[in-house]
Scaffold this motif. Structure first.
Motif, PDB file in Angstrom:
ATOM      1  N   LEU A 151      43.192  25.368 109.488  1.00 30.41           N
ATOM      2  CA  LEU A 151      42.601  26.694 109.269  1.00 30.41           C
ATOM      3  C   LEU A 151      41.096  26.722 109.523  1.00 30.41           C
ATOM      4  O   LEU A 151      40.499  27.789 109.638  1.00 30.41           O
ATOM      5  N   SER A 152      40.476  25.539 109.639  1.00 30.04           N
ATOM      6  CA  SER A 152      39.039  25.497 109.946  1.00 30.04           C
ATOM      7  C   SER A 152      38.759  25.912 111.382  1.00 30.04           C
ATOM      8  O   SER A 152      37.630  26.232 111.736  1.00 30.04           O
ATOM      9  N   LEU A 153      39.778  25.859 112.238  1.00 32.05           N
ATOM     10  CA  LEU A 153      39.583  26.210 113.646  1.00 32.05           C
ATOM     11  C   LEU A 153      39.491  27.719 113.842  1.00 32.05           C
ATOM     12  O   LEU A 153      39.120  28.192 114.901  1.00 32.05           O
ATOM     13  N   ARG A 154      39.851  28.484 112.819  1.00 32.32           N
ATOM     14  CA  ARG A 154      39.788  29.945 112.918  1.00 32.32           C
ATOM     15  C   ARG A 154      38.520  30.435 112.252  1.00 32.32           C
ATOM     16  O   ARG A 154      38.177  29.995 111.158  1.00 32.32           O
ATOM     17  N   GLU A 155      37.866  31.370 112.890  1.00 35.13           N
ATOM     18  CA  GLU A 155      36.605  31.866 112.323  1.00 35.13           C
ATOM     19  C   GLU A 155      36.842  32.808 111.149  1.00 35.13           C
ATOM     20  O   GLU A 155      35.950  33.069 110.367  1.00 35.13           O
ATOM     21  N   ASP A 156      38.058  33.326 111.046  1.00 37.69           N
ATOM     22  CA  ASP A 156      38.302  34.383 110.069  1.00 37.69           C
ATOM     23  C   ASP A 156      38.996  33.882 108.800  1.00 37.69           C
ATOM     24  O   ASP A 156      39.531  34.660 108.029  1.00 37.69           O
ATOM     25  N   THR A 157      38.974  32.569 108.582  1.00 37.77           N
ATOM     26  CA  THR A 157      39.667  32.037 107.412  1.00 37.77           C
ATOM     27  C   THR A 157      38.918  32.331 106.108  1.00 37.77           C
ATOM     28  O   THR A 157      37.693  32.256 106.063  1.00 37.77           O
ATOM     29  N   ILE A 158      39.680  32.662 105.072  1.00 32.29           N
ATOM     30  CA  ILE A 158      39.112  32.853 103.732  1.00 32.29           C
ATOM     31  C   ILE A 158      39.332  31.560 102.941  1.00 32.29           C
ATOM     32  O   ILE A 158      40.471  31.129 102.768  1.00 32.29           O
ATOM     33  N   PHE A 159      38.269  30.941 102.491  1.00 32.34           N
ATOM     34  CA  PHE A 159      38.348  29.718 101.691  1.00 32.34           C
ATOM     35  C   PHE A 159      37.989  30.046 100.248  1.00 32.34           C
ATOM     36  O   PHE A 159      37.026  30.770 100.005  1.00 32.34           O
ATOM     37  N   ARG A 160      38.724  29.498  99.316  1.00 28.33           N
ATOM     38  CA  ARG A 160      38.423  29.748  97.909  1.00 28.33           C
ATOM     39  C   ARG A 160      38.684  28.502  97.070  1.00 28.33           C
ATOM     40  O   ARG A 160      39.575  27.700  97.390  1.00 28.33           O
ATOM     41  N   LEU A 209      25.159  19.576  81.610  1.00 23.65           N
ATOM     42  CA  LEU A 209      26.517  19.579  82.148  1.00 23.65           C
ATOM     43  C   LEU A 209      27.350  18.457  81.510  1.00 23.65           C
ATOM     44  O   LEU A 209      26.978  17.298  81.551  1.00 23.65           O
ATOM     45  N   VAL A 210      28.475  18.829  80.886  1.00 21.24           N
ATOM     46  CA  VAL A 210      29.309  17.863  80.164  1.00 21.24           C
ATOM     47  C   VAL A 210      30.545  17.497  80.978  1.00 21.24           C
ATOM     48  O   VAL A 210      30.995  16.355  80.991  1.00 21.24           O
ATOM     49  N   ASN A 211      31.094  18.470  81.684  1.00 21.41           N
ATOM     50  CA  ASN A 211      32.405  18.273  82.297  1.00 21.41           C
ATOM     51  C   ASN A 211      32.610  19.284  83.423  1.00 21.41           C
ATOM     52  O   ASN A 211      32.178  20.430  83.313  1.00 21.41           O
ATOM     53  N   ILE A 212      33.256  18.844  84.491  1.00 25.03           N
ATOM     54  CA  ILE A 212      33.600  19.727  85.618  1.00 25.03           C
ATOM     55  C   ILE A 212      35.056  19.500  85.981  1.00 25.03           C
ATOM     56  O   ILE A 212      35.493  18.355  86.094  1.00 25.03           O
ATOM     57  N   VAL A 213      35.802  20.563  86.190  1.00 29.82           N
ATOM     58  CA  VAL A 213      37.128  20.456  86.807  1.00 29.82           C
ATOM     59  C   VAL A 213      37.173  21.460  87.944  1.00 29.82           C
ATOM     60  O   VAL A 213      36.886  22.641  87.742  1.00 29.82           O
ATOM     61  N   ARG A 214      37.512  20.993  89.139  1.00 29.12           N
ATOM     62  CA  ARG A 214      37.611  21.862  90.316  1.00 29.12           C
ATOM     63  C   ARG A 214      39.038  21.831  90.826  1.00 29.12           C
ATOM     64  O   ARG A 214      39.696  20.798  90.770  1.00 29.12           O
ATOM     65  N   THR A 215      39.492  22.973  91.365  1.00 27.35           N
ATOM     66  CA  THR A 215      40.870  22.993  91.869  1.00 27.35           C
ATOM     67  C   THR A 215      41.005  22.337  93.229  1.00 27.35           C
ATOM     68  O   THR A 215      42.096  21.935  93.615  1.00 27.35           O
ATOM     69  N   GLY A 216      39.913  22.243  93.984  1.00 22.25           N
ATOM     70  CA  GLY A 216      40.043  21.952  95.408  1.00 22.25           C
ATOM     71  C   GLY A 216      40.293  23.263  96.152  1.00 22.25           C
ATOM     72  O   GLY A 216      40.584  24.293  95.550  1.00 22.25           O
ATOM     73  N   VAL A 217      40.191  23.176  97.474  1.00 24.18           N
ATOM     74  CA  VAL A 217      40.160  24.368  98.323  1.00 24.18           C
ATOM     75  C   VAL A 217      41.556  24.901  98.644  1.00 24.18           C
ATOM     76  O   VAL A 217      42.476  24.120  98.903  1.00 24.18           O
ATOM     77  N   ILE A 218      41.708  26.224  98.610  1.00 22.53           N
ATOM     78  CA  ILE A 218      42.850  26.874  99.258  1.00 22.53           C
ATOM     79  C   ILE A 218      42.308  27.807 100.336  1.00 22.53           C
ATOM     80  O   ILE A 218      41.147  28.210 100.281  1.00 22.53           O
ATOM     81  N   ALA A 219      43.148  28.127 101.305  1.00 22.89           N
ATOM     82  CA  ALA A 219      42.669  28.922 102.441  1.00 22.89           C
ATOM     83  C   ALA A 219      43.784  29.804 102.960  1.00 22.89           C
ATOM     84  O   ALA A 219      44.965  29.455 102.888  1.00 22.89           O
ATOM     85  N   VAL A 220      43.383  30.957 103.481  1.00 21.03           N
ATOM     86  CA  VAL A 220      44.352  31.869 104.085  1.00 21.03           C
ATOM     87  C   VAL A 220      43.629  32.616 105.209  1.00 21.03           C
ATOM     88  O   VAL A 220      42.414  32.841 105.133  1.00 21.03           O
ATOM     89  N   SER A 221      44.349  32.939 106.280  1.00 21.38           N
ATOM     90  CA  SER A 221      43.728  33.653 107.391  1.00 21.38           C
ATOM     91  C   SER A 221      43.528  35.121 107.039  1.00 21.38           C
ATOM     92  O   SER A 221      44.268  35.678 106.221  1.00 21.38           O
TER      93      SER A 221
END
Lengths: 173, 173
Positions: A87-96, A155-167
């Motif tokens: 999905l990185s090859l598309r310019e219109d991808t939404i990353f969250r 800062l005590v603690n961080i939890v991240r989901t990692g990336v999801i993407a959709v065109s």
């Protein structure tokens, strides 16, 4: 004919991998990456609820375009894998991405943490007189920037989901 | 002395696993689950930015409390694993997930999709005359419910991050 492989840049690519929802698939896909020394920056996997038989794996991995194409082809050859999209090859991808951050502090640090949270449109999901839990979503870069700003403030603690993407658009990817 | 193992319930547990950020760790942890036939309902992994040397894996897996305790102990015995917490055992845990949903439809279906999105406090992150991309966050149950409601309205695509979790209060977990 133009050859561009010599000046290829190493960049993070976001791969979406559709697989059969069966035990061991994830282990095989990840094994393929780690067996070839590919680094996984983030990974998410969840069932696709429109069909209980499929899962979607999203992997962020750094590499040149030709390396990414090679690993994508290798992953696609695994039996339980249906499709791999970069999905990185598309310019219109939404990353969250979503993150929960716990910040503990008093006085001016606490005021500053709340001020920055407002500026980043983070929500306060838990608080006491001595701590906040912030919920933040957006592109990974924004989340990383917010984390950097919170570091000196307790800062005590961080939890991240990692990336999801959709065109963008109505396409099925 | 009370024995409760006989009437144990199978429930989803959310495990937080702190590991060294090195190639192959994820494959080993996941291999341990799949090798023993444990199902992974969702998985996220990301670097912990306060220390580039550690990653956090969050796994949701169903099982009885004693099975979960057993797999947790096995995971904790792996060399690159530092700690395993079962955050489901705490009543004060904050669970969150993020999802992107693409819904394509016209007329009354489209109006109804937007109406429900407002009720669920989903954001519109992309739109045309024929589709929406909604961004929704919250507990997994809420996201699953929203997905079910979108199915008859033209659901095209779903991407979910999987669950992340953090304890309430100022503790480091």
């Amino acid at each position: 004919m133009t050859m561009t492989t010599t000046d290829e840049k190493i960049e993070s690519h976001t791969l979406t991998i559709l697989v059969d929802n069966e035990p061991g698939v994830l282990a095989r896909v990840i094994g393929l990456f780690s067996g070839r020394g590919y680094n996984i920056e983030s990974l998410t996997v969840s069932e696709i609820s429109e069909s209980r038989e499929l899962s979607r794996i999203t992997i962020v991995t750094p590499g040149t375009p030709s390396f990414i194409a090679k690993i994508s082809a290798q992953v696609e050859r695994l039996i339980p894998v249906h499709r791999v999209y970069d999905l990185s090859l598309r310019e219109d991808t939404i990353f969250r991405e979503l993150a929960l951050l716990k910040v503990a502090g008093k006085g001016e640090n606490r005021v500053e943490a709340l001020r920055l949270a407002e500026a980043f449109q983070a929500d306060v999901v838990d608080a006491s007189l001595e701590h906040f839990v912030f919920e933040l979503r957006g592109r990974s870069k924004k989340i990383t920037q917010f984390i950097e700003l919170m570091k000196p403030l307790g800062l005590v603690n961080i939890v991240r989901t990692g990336v999801i993407a959709v065109s963008r658009g109505s396409e099925r990817m």
